[in-house]
Design a protein around this motif. Structure first.
Motif, PDB file in Angstrom:
ATOM      1  N   UNK A 176      30.114  44.893  35.779  1.00 22.83           N
ATOM      2  CA  UNK A 176      31.336  44.619  36.526  1.00 22.83           C
ATOM      3  C   UNK A 176      32.515  44.600  35.569  1.00 22.83           C
ATOM      4  N   UNK A 177      33.718  44.666  36.119  1.00 23.49           N
ATOM      5  CA  UNK A 177      34.916  44.578  35.290  1.00 23.49           C
ATOM      6  C   UNK A 177      36.094  44.097  36.131  1.00 23.49           C
ATOM      7  N   UNK A 178      37.125  43.625  35.433  1.00 23.52           N
ATOM      8  CA  UNK A 178      38.347  43.159  36.071  1.00 23.52           C
ATOM      9  C   UNK A 178      39.437  44.215  35.932  1.00 23.52           C
ATOM     10  N   UNK A 179      40.128  44.506  37.022  1.00 25.07           N
ATOM     11  CA  UNK A 179      41.272  45.405  36.984  1.00 25.07           C
ATOM     12  C   UNK A 179      42.365  44.760  36.135  1.00 25.07           C
ATOM     13  N   UNK A 180      42.823  45.444  35.115  1.00 25.63           N
ATOM     14  CA  UNK A 180      43.792  44.850  34.188  1.00 25.63           C
ATOM     15  C   UNK A 180      45.149  44.619  34.833  1.00 25.63           C
ATOM     16  N   UNK A 181      45.460  45.383  35.878  1.00 26.51           N
ATOM     17  CA  UNK A 181      46.764  45.233  36.522  1.00 26.51           C
ATOM     18  C   UNK A 181      46.742  44.143  37.596  1.00 26.51           C
ATOM     19  N   UNK A 182      45.646  44.067  38.368  1.00 29.59           N
ATOM     20  CA  UNK A 182      45.613  43.179  39.527  1.00 29.59           C
ATOM     21  C   UNK A 182      44.675  41.994  39.378  1.00 29.59           C
ATOM     22  N   UNK A 183      43.724  42.070  38.439  1.00 25.59           N
ATOM     23  CA  UNK A 183      42.716  41.028  38.299  1.00 25.59           C
ATOM     24  C   UNK A 183      41.553  41.174  39.255  1.00 25.59           C
ATOM     25  N   UNK A 184      41.574  42.191  40.152  1.00 18.80           N
ATOM     26  CA  UNK A 184      40.473  42.417  41.095  1.00 18.80           C
ATOM     27  C   UNK A 184      39.175  42.648  40.328  1.00 18.80           C
ATOM     28  N   UNK A 185      38.102  42.008  40.798  1.00 18.47           N
ATOM     29  CA  UNK A 185      36.796  42.141  40.166  1.00 18.47           C
ATOM     30  C   UNK A 185      35.979  43.177  40.931  1.00 18.47           C
ATOM     31  N   UNK A 186      35.593  44.253  40.237  1.00 21.53           N
ATOM     32  CA  UNK A 186      34.746  45.310  40.790  1.00 21.53           C
ATOM     33  C   UNK A 186      33.343  45.148  40.201  1.00 21.53           C
ATOM     34  N   UNK A 187      32.326  45.107  41.047  1.00 20.18           N
ATOM     35  CA  UNK A 187      30.960  44.837  40.588  1.00 20.18           C
ATOM     36  C   UNK A 187      29.991  45.889  41.109  1.00 20.18           C
ATOM     37  N   UNK A 188      29.148  46.412  40.213  1.00 15.23           N
ATOM     38  CA  UNK A 188      28.103  47.356  40.589  1.00 15.23           C
ATOM     39  C   UNK A 188      26.790  46.627  40.789  1.00 15.23           C
ATOM     40  N   UNK A 189      26.214  46.740  41.999  1.00 20.84           N
ATOM     41  CA  UNK A 189      24.951  46.077  42.323  1.00 20.84           C
ATOM     42  C   UNK A 189      23.908  47.138  42.635  1.00 20.84           C
TER      43      UNK A 189
END
Length: 219
Positions: A176-189
């Motif tokens: 997973x990672x955090x969008x550097x601009x928005x802080x949104x957390x994207x996670x691969x499951x």
């Protein structure tokens, strides 16, 4: 742990303290032998043992050589029982809020069933640490083992369930990672055979497993 030809265990996550200049610490998430006292234990049938344990530890930079960690500085923060060898999750990253996020798999095997799996599956059970995205304060001490802090705004800190949990219903959230601009957390499951999943994580969110994979019902 000793690794086989095919193995999902090992050194699974590494993260540096967000205030590294003031706190020269590196955190690791590793698969280790089932020899320590776990902070979160599996419930196993008589005669059964865990495959391994997942361990979060802190290490300090060696002041004599800043290109290495001081092996003697290892400080264990959190230890989880792992009933099976697969579905370890293991990605760790500090979020924009300064807290450490830890991805745990559902315990292993398949379908979130079997030894070490709660009725209905670990991922849907808010009293089981597996199958979750955790969020802790590495500089705090208000956890049960006093080795880390529990953010007061974690979604289940005051309404039942484990206070470490940030989101749940995950099978094997390996990255997973955090969008550097928005802080949104994207996670691969990792899905069960046919479906893979990318989740937009929100606090308290349920991502379906083992009732759903992606948007599909699972039985």
């Amino acid at each position: 742990v000793p690794l086989g030809v095919y193995d999902e265990r090992g050194l699974l996550g590494v993260a540096a303290h967000p205030l590294f200049a003031q706190h020269p610490l590196v955190y690791t998430y590793t698969s280790e032998p089932d020899t320590g006292m776990a902070d979160f234990m599996s419930v196993l049938p008589p005669g059964k043992t865990n495959n391994c344990q997942s361990v979060l530890a802190a290490w300090r930079i060696d002041p004599a050589n800043t290109n290495r960690l001081d092996p003697a500085s290892r400080h264990e923060i959190l230890r989880l029982d792992k009933p099976e060898s697969n579905h370890n999750g293991g990605a760790i990253h500090f979020g924009p809020d300064g807290f450490l996020y830890i991805a745990t798999g559902d315990g292993g095997q398949a379908n979130d069933v079997g030894d070490g799996h709660a009725p209905g599956g670990n991922a849907q059970n808010l009293n089981v640490i597996l199958g979750k995205l955790l969020r802790i304060d590495v500089d705090g001490t208000n956890s049960a083992n006093a080795q880390y802090g529990l953010p007061l705004d974690n979604p289940f800190a005051s309404q039942g369930g484990l206070a470490e949990i940030y989101a749940y219903g995950l099978r094997n959230s390996w990255s997973y990672s955090f969008d550097r601009a928005t802080g949104q957390l994207y996670l691969g499951d990792v899905g069960q055979n046919n479906i893979e999943e990318v989740d937009l994580i929100v606090k308290g969110g349920n991502y379906g497993w083992n009732l759903k994979v992606g948007s599909f019902w699972f039985d």
